[in-house]
Design a protein around this motif. Structure first.
Motif, PDB file in Angstrom:
ATOM      1  N   PRO A   1     103.812 -34.742  16.948  1.00 53.63           N
ATOM      2  CA  PRO A   1     102.665 -35.168  17.764  1.00 53.63           C
ATOM      3  C   PRO A   1     101.657 -35.950  16.915  1.00 53.63           C
ATOM      4  O   PRO A   1     101.426 -35.616  15.753  1.00 53.63           O
ATOM      5  N   GLU A   2     101.088 -36.962  17.544  1.00 51.89           N
ATOM      6  CA  GLU A   2     100.133 -37.864  16.881  1.00 51.89           C
ATOM      7  C   GLU A   2      99.020 -37.101  16.146  1.00 51.89           C
ATOM      8  O   GLU A   2      98.688 -37.395  15.002  1.00 51.89           O
ATOM      9  N   ALA A   3      98.466 -36.080  16.841  1.00 51.47           N
ATOM     10  CA  ALA A   3      97.336 -35.349  16.250  1.00 51.47           C
ATOM     11  C   ALA A   3      97.780 -34.640  14.961  1.00 51.47           C
ATOM     12  O   ALA A   3      97.034 -34.606  13.976  1.00 51.47           O
ATOM     13  N   ASP A   4      99.005 -34.096  14.960  1.00 47.96           N
ATOM     14  CA  ASP A   4      99.505 -33.401  13.769  1.00 47.96           C
ATOM     15  C   ASP A   4      99.715 -34.389  12.618  1.00 47.96           C
ATOM     16  O   ASP A   4      99.427 -34.096  11.458  1.00 47.96           O
ATOM     17  N   ARG A   5     100.238 -35.559  12.972  1.00 46.98           N
ATOM     18  CA  ARG A   5     100.479 -36.563  11.931  1.00 46.98           C
ATOM     19  C   ARG A   5      99.155 -37.003  11.303  1.00 46.98           C
ATOM     20  O   ARG A   5      99.019 -37.050  10.078  1.00 46.98           O
ATOM     21  N   LEU A   6      98.184 -37.278  12.165  1.00 42.72           N
ATOM     22  CA  LEU A   6      96.897 -37.753  11.631  1.00 42.72           C
ATOM     23  C   LEU A   6      96.216 -36.675  10.796  1.00 42.72           C
ATOM     24  O   LEU A   6      95.584 -36.959   9.784  1.00 42.72           O
ATOM     25  N   LYS A   7      96.393 -35.445  11.200  1.00 40.41           N
ATOM     26  CA  LYS A   7      95.825 -34.324  10.424  1.00 40.41           C
ATOM     27  C   LYS A   7      96.502 -34.292   9.036  1.00 40.41           C
ATOM     28  O   LYS A   7      95.838 -34.159   8.008  1.00 40.41           O
ATOM     29  N   ALA A   8      97.828 -34.409   9.044  1.00 36.47           N
ATOM     30  CA  ALA A   8      98.564 -34.382   7.769  1.00 36.47           C
ATOM     31  C   ALA A   8      98.163 -35.559   6.878  1.00 36.47           C
ATOM     32  O   ALA A   8      98.149 -35.439   5.647  1.00 36.47           O
ATOM     33  N   PHE A   9      97.826 -36.685   7.472  1.00 34.96           N
ATOM     34  CA  PHE A   9      97.430 -37.870   6.699  1.00 34.96           C
ATOM     35  C   PHE A   9      96.127 -37.639   5.928  1.00 34.96           C
ATOM     36  O   PHE A   9      95.818 -38.373   5.000  1.00 34.96           O
ATOM     37  N   GLU A  10      95.352 -36.629   6.356  1.00 37.43           N
ATOM     38  CA  GLU A  10      94.047 -36.406   5.708  1.00 37.43           C
ATOM     39  C   GLU A  10      94.191 -35.883   4.288  1.00 37.43           C
ATOM     40  O   GLU A  10      93.265 -35.965   3.498  1.00 37.43           O
ATOM     41  N   ASN A  11      95.350 -35.312   3.985  1.00 37.12           N
ATOM     42  CA  ASN A  11      95.505 -34.699   2.669  1.00 37.12           C
ATOM     43  C   ASN A  11      96.915 -34.945   2.139  1.00 37.12           C
ATOM     44  O   ASN A  11      97.702 -34.019   1.997  1.00 37.12           O
ATOM     45  N   LEU A  12      97.214 -36.201   1.847  1.00 37.51           N
ATOM     46  CA  LEU A  12      98.580 -36.540   1.444  1.00 37.51           C
ATOM     47  C   LEU A  12      98.805 -36.288  -0.035  1.00 37.51           C
ATOM     48  O   LEU A  12      98.034 -36.726  -0.880  1.00 37.51           O
ATOM     49  N   GLY A  13      99.869 -35.580  -0.333  1.00 36.12           N
ATOM     50  CA  GLY A  13     100.317 -35.428  -1.714  1.00 36.12           C
ATOM     51  C   GLY A  13     101.524 -36.334  -1.900  1.00 36.12           C
ATOM     52  O   GLY A  13     101.557 -37.435  -1.339  1.00 36.12           O
ATOM     53  N   PHE A  14     102.522 -35.854  -2.613  1.00 37.13           N
ATOM     54  CA  PHE A  14     103.717 -36.675  -2.812  1.00 37.13           C
ATOM     55  C   PHE A  14     104.982 -35.957  -2.351  1.00 37.13           C
ATOM     56  O   PHE A  14     105.310 -34.882  -2.864  1.00 37.13           O
ATOM     57  N   GLY A  15     105.653 -36.551  -1.366  1.00 41.44           N
ATOM     58  CA  GLY A  15     107.013 -36.122  -1.037  1.00 41.44           C
ATOM     59  C   GLY A  15     107.163 -34.793  -0.330  1.00 41.44           C
ATOM     60  O   GLY A  15     108.210 -34.142  -0.462  1.00 41.44           O
ATOM     61  N   THR A  16     106.154 -34.395   0.430  1.00 39.41           N
ATOM     62  CA  THR A  16     106.274 -33.123   1.146  1.00 39.41           C
ATOM     63  C   THR A  16     106.328 -33.325   2.657  1.00 39.41           C
ATOM     64  O   THR A  16     106.768 -32.448   3.390  1.00 39.41           O
ATOM     65  N   LEU A  17     105.866 -34.477   3.116  1.00 35.15           N
ATOM     66  CA  LEU A  17     105.812 -34.763   4.547  1.00 35.15           C
ATOM     67  C   LEU A  17     106.812 -35.884   4.832  1.00 35.15           C
ATOM     68  O   LEU A  17     106.904 -36.838   4.051  1.00 35.15           O
ATOM     69  N   PHE A  18     107.552 -35.782   5.935  1.00 32.65           N
ATOM     70  CA  PHE A  18     108.577 -36.793   6.218  1.00 32.65           C
ATOM     71  C   PHE A  18     108.429 -37.358   7.624  1.00 32.65           C
ATOM     72  O   PHE A  18     107.946 -36.675   8.531  1.00 32.65           O
ATOM     73  N   SER A  19     108.848 -38.598   7.770  1.00 30.46           N
ATOM     74  CA  SER A  19     108.682 -39.296   9.046  1.00 30.46           C
ATOM     75  C   SER A  19     109.720 -38.805  10.064  1.00 30.46           C
ATOM     76  O   SER A  19     110.553 -37.958   9.762  1.00 30.46           O
ATOM     77  N   ASP A  20     109.702 -39.388  11.256  1.00 37.01           N
ATOM     78  CA  ASP A  20     110.549 -38.904  12.354  1.00 37.01           C
ATOM     79  C   ASP A  20     112.012 -39.348  12.270  1.00 37.01           C
ATOM     80  O   ASP A  20     112.872 -38.743  12.899  1.00 37.01           O
ATOM     81  N   HIS A  21     112.272 -40.430  11.537  1.00 34.20           N
ATOM     82  CA  HIS A  21     113.618 -41.011  11.590  1.00 34.20           C
ATOM     83  C   HIS A  21     114.271 -41.124  10.215  1.00 34.20           C
ATOM     84  O   HIS A  21     113.611 -40.913   9.191  1.00 34.20           O
ATOM     85  N   MET A  22     115.536 -41.481  10.235  1.00 33.71           N
ATOM     86  CA  MET A  22     116.236 -41.868   9.002  1.00 33.71           C
ATOM     87  C   MET A  22     117.235 -42.967   9.375  1.00 33.71           C
ATOM     88  O   MET A  22     117.669 -43.054  10.529  1.00 33.71           O
TER      89      MET A  22
END
Ligand code: PLP
Ligand code: COI
Length: 366
Positions: free
Chosen positions: A18-39
């Motif tokens: 969900p958009e809101a979850d993604r934007l929330k996660a964007f507030e505190n980005l580190g390296f290599g822990t969050l992944f996009s929807d596709h491959m």
């Protein structure tokens, strides 16, 4: 059997984050822990060559327990980034260099080469599908990880007859927890990374597996990264666990270890050599002994040092620790030459500085 063009089946993820979850996660980005929807995935087999190209929901691969990669580590990867430029365009930085290096790694690991056009198309198709996953904040980007592994179920030791190529994407902020603060490095005097004739110049997973015990020692000594010395004499600087290294001398020249088969030919390294020359610095690709580095820092002949790579960009080295003691560089601060080179590179990557070398690939309509 080399197919330069395949049609990618596009199968959108039925339950994207969900958009809101993604934007929330964007507030505190580190390296290599969050992944996009596709491959993006392309398969290869000895009888069909490259086939079954698709962009699909990111999901685990069913893997036979006898899959060759799980036993003999026949695997290679790349690291690159998509940026949201200041004017809103989506751009890649020198992606054709990654495509070329991927095939150099493939040759070294007895894997099939992927036509560069297909590598680039897979990356581009994934970024198109996950365009909203490119973070726009300064210092952030969408890290792209193309990789290929041996998927044939067979325990004999020979090149696999089946492979999976895949690209995944991870929105990232700074690689190091401290952000843009200078990093500390641990000199591995015992473990080495690569010897002549080995796989040091290939971007294969095994190189990183072999580096982990040295990287763990770096953490134990309170350092961010390990720096390796050459395998023959344990004397010459090679590179860090995941970055190349430069030393800035007081006379305004830069020194970086030469490519000779034992270090990764970094695309950031190559780009910084060009930018440094544009800015009027002399760059020497020469062997540089750890002992000389220590002496040159003490005498004031060496002024700054930095690590560079796609993930880390340009990170000043503030402290160097070895079993014999430690020394501080430029009072532990980022020096002016390091800052200038970093700002110039980042300026190009974000579309804020003139891209005189034509390094950006703009993804139209993304
Ligand atoms: N050296 C090693 C061992 C790396 O893993 C990396 C990262 O990719 C680099 C150097 C820097 O290479 P590049 O600038 O192409 O990212
Ligand atoms: C990169 O910079 O892309 C790398 O691959 C280094 C990574 C292993 C941290």
């Amino acid at each position: 059997m080399q197919q330069d063009a395949l049609t990618f089946a596009i199968r959108p993820n039925a339950s994207p984050m969900p958009e809101a979850d993604r934007l929330k996660a964007f507030e505190n980005l580190g390296f290599g822990t969050l992944f996009s929807d596709h491959m993006a995935v392309i398969r290869w087999s000895a009888d069909k060559g490259w086939h079954s190209a698709e962009v699909t929901a990111r999901a685990p691969f069913p893997l036979d327990p006898a899959a060759a990669v799980l036993h003999y580590a026949q695997e290679i990867f790349e690291g690159m980034k998509a940026y949201r430029a200041a004017d809103g365009r989506a751009v890649l930085f020198r992606p054709e260099e990654n495509a070329r290096r991927f095939n150099e790694s493939a040759r070294r690991m007895a894997m099939p080469e992927l036509p560069e056009a297909l590598f680039l198309e897979a990356v581009e198709q994934l970024v198109r599908a996950d365009a909203k996953w490119i973070p726009a904040a300064e210092g952030s980007s969408l890290y792209l990880r193309p990789f290929m592994f041996a998927s044939e179920a067979f325990l004999g030791v020979r090149p696999s007859k089946e492979y999976i190529f895949c690209v995944i994407a991870s929105p990232v902020g700074p690689y190091f927890k401290g952000g843009a603060k200078p990093v500390s490095i641990w000199v591995s005097e015992h473990y080495t990374r690569a010897a002549a004739g080995g796989t040091g110049a290939a971007k294969c997973g095994g190189n990183y597996a072999g580096s982990l015990v040295a990287q763990a020692a770096a953490y134990e000594h309170g350092c961010d990264q390990v720096v390796f010395l050459d395998a023959a004499e344990h004397r010459w600087l090679e590179e860090l666990g995941g970055m190349n290294v430069f030393i800035v001398m007081a006379d305004g020249s830069l020194v970086t270890p030469p490519l000779g088969g034992t270090i990764l030919p970094g695309i950031t390294r190559k780009s910084l050599i060009a930018l440094a020359k544009d800015l009027g610095y002399t760059v020497r690709e020469e062997r540089y002994a750890f002992e000389d580095w220590k002496a040159d820092v003490a005498s004031g002949k060496a002024k700054e040092a930095f690590a560079c790579g796609t993930a880390a960009v340009v990170a000043a080295i503030g402290k160097v620790k070895s079993p014999d003691g430690e020394f501080v560089i430029n009072a532990g601060e980022t020096g002016p030459v390091t800052a200038k080179l970093r700002d110039t590179l980042v300026g190009i990557q974000r579309g804020q500085t003139n891209d005189a070398h034509g390094w950006l690939k703009v993804l139209e309509g993304v």
